[in-house]
Design an enzyme around this catalytic site. Structure first.
Site, short mmCIF file in Angstrom:
data_model
loop_
_atom_site.label_atom_id
_atom_site.label_comp_id
_atom_site.label_asym_id
_atom_site.label_seq_id
_atom_site.Cartn_x
_atom_site.Cartn_y
_atom_site.Cartn_z
N HIS A 99 -32.10 3.73 31.41
CA HIS A 99 -31.88 3.10 30.11
C HIS A 99 -33.04 2.20 29.73
O HIS A 99 -33.61 2.31 28.64
CB HIS A 99 -30.56 2.32 30.16
CG HIS A 99 -30.27 1.57 28.91
ND1 HIS A 99 -29.79 0.28 28.91
CD2 HIS A 99 -30.39 1.91 27.60
CE1 HIS A 99 -29.62 -0.13 27.67
NE2 HIS A 99 -29.97 0.83 26.85
N THR A 127 -18.46 -1.63 27.02
CA THR A 127 -18.80 -0.26 27.37
C THR A 127 -18.18 0.72 26.39
O THR A 127 -18.81 1.72 26.00
CB THR A 127 -18.33 0.07 28.81
OG1 THR A 127 -18.85 -0.91 29.70
CG2 THR A 127 -18.80 1.44 29.23
#
Length: 294
Positions: A147, A205
């Protein structure tokens, strides 16, 4: 090998013929070398850092983590506000907004905010460095490193070639989510007394997964309606969002669903053990009482 290098060099030289001139000369933008070497530095520290820290005590960085995380929340709030303000005034379409190389104040405000967004991805490398210094090696997952490293590279491409138009929307949404995320991290770094206020970690999330799903839908829609935006960017966005959905989806299942099941099983086992112990005590007491009666 020489022919391969020449091919990529020629291809890069060709791409330079349609870069966006509005970000020309800006810090870290003109050449790919700074971004490349900063990425190499990051990956080198990821590789060697845990080895250096292996026989050392973890650092307690709470005094640094609180201002860092709250500062990152402020920076992302600034980026979000600047992008949203200009996008609303320019009446950007969420479904398709071509990147037009014009230099009106609002367009330049978007370009400027996109640069800050790209630069924030460099600052976010500190997330990883703090994990290493605190010996939180379990946090150095493939998802985390993938990421951080890819976002820095892709947003250099964004600020150099397409720093406005449809590029603004992923940055608006992601910077807004990062305000929540870094606020959470900043509050949690204050100490365990804040835990009762941090029940919403799970939902961060979920919001991220919704973000990736929305971006994927918009990417496919851009391809469907033949949006006047670089085609390779649309395909790259779709592929990138699929990778995030898979990786973040696996993380969510592991961290919340599997972990919840494990905790439930452990609780059930503990209750069964306690019940068994109580039954043994009852039987034992019954035998003892019978012996006394004799």
């Amino acid at each position: 090998m020489a022919s391969i290098i020449k091919y990529f060099t020629d291809y890069y030289d060709w791409t330079l013929t349609f870069v966006d001139p509005r970000s020309k000369g800006w810090f870290l933008v003109d050449s790919p070398k700074p971004t490349f070497w900063l990425l190499v530095m990051y990956l080198t520290i990821v590789w060697i850092g845990p080895k250096i820290m292996r026989n050392r005590k973890p650092f307690k960085l709470n005094g640094l983590l609180v201002p860092y995380n709250l500062g990152m929340a402020y920076l992302n709030g600034f980026i979000f506000a600047r992008l949203a303000e200009s996008a609303i005034r320019l009446k950007y379409s969420i479904f398709c907004e071509p990147c037009r190389q014009i230099s009106t104040p609002d367009e330049m405000q978007i370009v400027d905010a996109i640069w800050w967004y790209y630069f924030s991805k460099l600052l976010e490398f500190c997330d990883t460095f703090f994990f290493i210094l605190r010996k939180k090696d379990n946090q150095l997952s493939f998802l985390h490193i993938y990421h951080h490293s890819t976002m820095f590279v892709f947003w250099w491409i964004g600020i150099k070639w397409v720093p406005s138009g449809s590029t603004a929307f992923p940055a608006i949404v992601n910077s807004g989510i990062h305000v929540l995320m870094y606020t959470y991290y900043g509050l949690s770094a204050i100490g365990p007394q804040m835990n009762k206020y941090l029940w919403w970690k799970k939902y961060l999330t979920i919001i991220q997964l919704l973000q990736f799903s929305g971006a994927l839908v918009l990417g496919f829609n851009g391809l469907r309606i033949d949006c006047e935006f670089p085609l390779w960017m649309q395909y790259t966005l779709c592929g990138y969002m699929v990778s995030f959905l898979v990786l973040f989806g696996r993380f969510y299942v592991s961290a919340y669903i599997d972990d919840h099941k494990k905790r439930k099983q452990e609780k059930t086992l503990a209750n069964n053990n306690l019940l068994s112990l109580k039954n043994q005590n009852i039987v034992s007491n019954g035998v003892d009482n019978a012996k006394k009666d004799e």
